[in-house]
Design a protein around this motif. Structure first.
Motif, mmCIF file in Angstrom:
data_model
loop_
_atom_site.group_PDB
_atom_site.id
_atom_site.type_symbol
_atom_site.label_atom_id
_atom_site.label_comp_id
_atom_site.label_asym_id
_atom_site.label_seq_id
_atom_site.Cartn_x
_atom_site.Cartn_y
_atom_site.Cartn_z
ATOM 1 N N SER A 175 0.828 -1.203 0.000
ATOM 2 C CA SER A 175 0.000 0.000 0.000
ATOM 3 C C SER A 175 0.864 1.254 0.000
ATOM 4 N N ILE A 176 1.953 1.236 0.779
ATOM 5 C CA ILE A 176 2.860 2.386 0.820
ATOM 6 C C ILE A 176 3.536 2.568 -0.538
ATOM 7 N N ILE A 177 3.920 1.446 -1.158
ATOM 8 C CA ILE A 177 4.513 1.528 -2.506
ATOM 9 C C ILE A 177 3.488 2.093 -3.488
ATOM 10 N N GLY A 178 2.225 1.683 -3.322
ATOM 11 C CA GLY A 178 1.169 2.221 -4.176
ATOM 12 C C GLY A 178 0.988 3.713 -3.966
ATOM 13 N N LEU A 179 1.017 4.131 -2.703
ATOM 14 C CA LEU A 179 0.921 5.553 -2.388
ATOM 15 C C LEU A 179 2.089 6.312 -3.005
ATOM 16 N N PHE A 180 3.274 5.731 -2.881
ATOM 17 C CA PHE A 180 4.483 6.329 -3.435
ATOM 18 C C PHE A 180 4.388 6.436 -4.956
ATOM 19 N N SER A 181 3.828 5.393 -5.577
ATOM 20 C CA SER A 181 3.761 5.342 -7.035
ATOM 21 C C SER A 181 2.809 6.382 -7.615
ATOM 22 N N VAL A 182 1.848 6.826 -6.802
ATOM 23 C CA VAL A 182 0.898 7.827 -7.272
ATOM 24 C C VAL A 182 1.616 9.095 -7.720
ATOM 25 N N THR A 191 -4.009 17.539 -6.060
ATOM 26 C CA THR A 191 -2.701 18.096 -5.727
ATOM 27 C C THR A 191 -1.892 17.166 -4.833
ATOM 28 N N PHE A 192 -2.573 16.463 -3.929
ATOM 29 C CA PHE A 192 -1.886 15.546 -3.017
ATOM 30 C C PHE A 192 -1.036 14.530 -3.769
ATOM 31 N N PHE A 193 -1.507 14.103 -4.944
ATOM 32 C CA PHE A 193 -0.775 13.100 -5.716
ATOM 33 C C PHE A 193 0.644 13.557 -6.058
ATOM 34 N N LYS A 194 0.840 14.861 -6.174
ATOM 35 C CA LYS A 194 2.159 15.369 -6.546
ATOM 36 C C LYS A 194 3.174 15.231 -5.421
ATOM 37 N N TYR A 195 2.682 15.027 -4.195
ATOM 38 C CA TYR A 195 3.579 15.087 -3.035
ATOM 39 C C TYR A 195 3.641 13.795 -2.234
ATOM 40 N N THR A 196 3.052 12.728 -2.745
ATOM 41 C CA THR A 196 3.065 11.478 -1.984
ATOM 42 C C THR A 196 4.482 10.965 -1.755
ATOM 43 N N ASP A 197 5.383 11.202 -2.702
ATOM 44 C CA ASP A 197 6.761 10.748 -2.521
ATOM 45 C C ASP A 197 7.420 11.450 -1.338
ATOM 46 N N ILE A 198 7.107 12.732 -1.146
ATOM 47 C CA ILE A 198 7.684 13.481 -0.024
ATOM 48 C C ILE A 198 7.105 12.996 1.299
ATOM 49 N N PHE A 199 5.802 12.719 1.339
ATOM 50 C CA PHE A 199 5.202 12.173 2.554
ATOM 51 C C PHE A 199 5.815 10.821 2.908
ATOM 52 N N VAL A 200 6.119 10.025 1.899
ATOM 53 C CA VAL A 200 6.702 8.694 2.140
ATOM 54 C C VAL A 200 8.058 8.803 2.832
ATOM 55 N N LEU A 223 17.118 6.699 -0.031
ATOM 56 C CA LEU A 223 17.836 7.126 -1.231
ATOM 57 C C LEU A 223 16.997 6.904 -2.489
ATOM 58 N N ILE A 224 16.282 5.790 -2.531
ATOM 59 C CA ILE A 224 15.429 5.502 -3.694
ATOM 60 C C ILE A 224 14.321 6.544 -3.816
ATOM 61 N N VAL A 225 13.652 6.817 -2.681
ATOM 62 C CA VAL A 225 12.561 7.795 -2.711
ATOM 63 C C VAL A 225 13.106 9.188 -3.029
ATOM 64 N N SER A 226 14.276 9.521 -2.486
ATOM 65 C CA SER A 226 14.876 10.836 -2.740
ATOM 66 C C SER A 226 15.195 11.018 -4.220
ATOM 67 N N PHE A 227 15.574 9.942 -4.889
ATOM 68 C CA PHE A 227 15.839 10.032 -6.324
ATOM 69 C C PHE A 227 14.558 10.347 -7.087
ATOM 70 N N VAL A 228 13.447 9.743 -6.648
ATOM 71 C CA VAL A 228 12.156 10.028 -7.290
ATOM 72 C C VAL A 228 11.744 11.472 -7.015
ATOM 73 N N VAL A 229 11.985 11.937 -5.783
ATOM 74 C CA VAL A 229 11.689 13.330 -5.449
ATOM 75 C C VAL A 229 12.502 14.257 -6.349
ATOM 76 N N TYR A 230 13.758 13.893 -6.565
ATOM 77 C CA TYR A 230 14.614 14.681 -7.471
ATOM 78 C C TYR A 230 14.023 14.729 -8.879
ATOM 79 N N ASP A 231 13.547 13.573 -9.358
ATOM 80 C CA ASP A 231 12.987 13.506 -10.701
ATOM 81 C C ASP A 231 11.692 14.308 -10.811
#
Length: 331
Positions: A175-182, A191-200, A223-231
């Motif tokens: 579920s967390i991966i799904g939230l992250f993938s959004v 708007t929340f969808f744009k920031y799920t990676d930061i919440f994770v 580190l993995i999530v931070s790379f997605v945040v960077y992207d």
């Protein structure tokens, strides 16, 4: 049974980071299009709006940290939402009323050059229910959109933690991966969808701090999530949110600086009030022919009035709401 003492754990670094984030957002709004674009002050606070992302990491951390490993279950969910509403809604709703009054008063002052102030019952209801973006309307206070994002996070995180506490570990992870993938969805749906990676980032930090996640898996995930945040958001936000998560993880004993603790305690009230009070002061001063030094004085006045108002707001509205929220027990 009531939740054990984990709910009451206190991390000074969280309070300090809140205070710094709120101050950064204030100074961004006070200096934007007011002081010299090439000056030092403008350069320092040009990216102050990124304090919002720091708030998102903190929110992603605080709620899981308070509920992980406790007796919290699905049947507590509505009390959880009730508790969140009592804690944050009174200050928010009263600030909405204050914004309406001040905006109307400002529009009636001589020399007002902005758009006429417009208000309707429909717009007010949209603010109460966090539906403004769904009707393509404009928030009365430009910072309110972040409260909608936080509200959507609350709707989801209570369910995720209840799932984890029931030992449904792999389902929670999925579920967390799904939230992250959004966050990969490249469309303006919510708007929340744009920031799920930061919440994770905050969620992972809570799992690490509550010893639900080992150090190596935590660092790898971070580190993995931070790379997605960077992207998704760029290098500066990626580094900032990574630094925020790291400080929460490894610098929790730091932060007993009274001035920063004070700012952290009133940070929510300061965040709500700095635009209708501080920015209004800055905008009024634009009618005068001020030199650069005088503008810095105006900013100091705007910040001082905003902090004083936030302190009163915290003392008489926000703090009593916190006490009221504590009375809601997860029995």
């Amino acid at each position: 049974m009531n939740l054990p003492k984990q709910e009451k754990q206190y991390l000074p670094i969280i309070v300090v980071l809140r205070g710094l984030a709120a101050l950064a957002v204030c100074m961004f709004h006070f200096t934007k299009e007011f002081v010299n674009e090439d000056g030092l002050v403008r350069a320092v606070f040009r990216n102050g709006w990124m304090g919002v992302e720091v708030f998102f990491v903190i929110s992603g951390f605080v709620i899981p940290f308070s509920l992980l490993g406790t007796s919290f279950r699905f049947y507590h969910y509505f009390k959880f939402m009730k508790k969140r509403f009592i804690r944050i809604e009174p200050a928010y709703l009263i600030s909405v009323v204050l914004v309406v009054i001040l905006s109307y008063a400002a529009s009636q002052t001589p020399g007002f050059a902005g758009e006429p102030f417009k208000m309707s019952i429909g717009l007010l209801i949209q603010h109460i229910l966090y539906l403004v973006e769904f009707f393509n309307n404009t928030w009365l206070n430009p910072v309110y959109w972040t409260l909608e994002v936080e509200f959507h996070f609350y709707l989801i995180i209570g369910l995720l933690i209840a799932l984890w506490n029931l030992k449904k570990r792999w389902l929670t992870i999925a579920s967390i991966i799904g939230l992250f993938s959004v966050s990969f969805i490249n469309q303006d749906v919510i708007t929340f969808f744009k920031y799920t990676d930061i919440f994770v980032l905050g969620i992972l930090t809570a799992f690490y701090k509550k010893e639900q996640l080992g150090l190596k898996p935590y660092i790898a995930s971070l580190l993995i999530v931070s790379f997605v945040v960077y992207d998704s958001h760029g290098i500066i936000i990626s580094l900032l949110t990574l630094a925020t998560a790291t400080l929460i993880s490894f610098a929790s004993s730091y932060g007993n600086v009274k001035s920063l603790i004070f700012l952290g305690n009133i940070s929510y009230s300061l965040y709500l009030l700095h635009v209708p009070i501080g920015v209004k002061i800055v905008n009024l001063s634009k009618r005068l022919d001020l030199n650069e030094t005088s503008k810095y004085g105006v900013i100091l006045v705007a910040l001082s009035f905003s902090i004083f108002a936030a302190w009163l707001f915290y003392k008489y509205i926000e703090k009593p709401s916190h006490q009221w929220a504590k009375k809601v027990k997860f029995n």
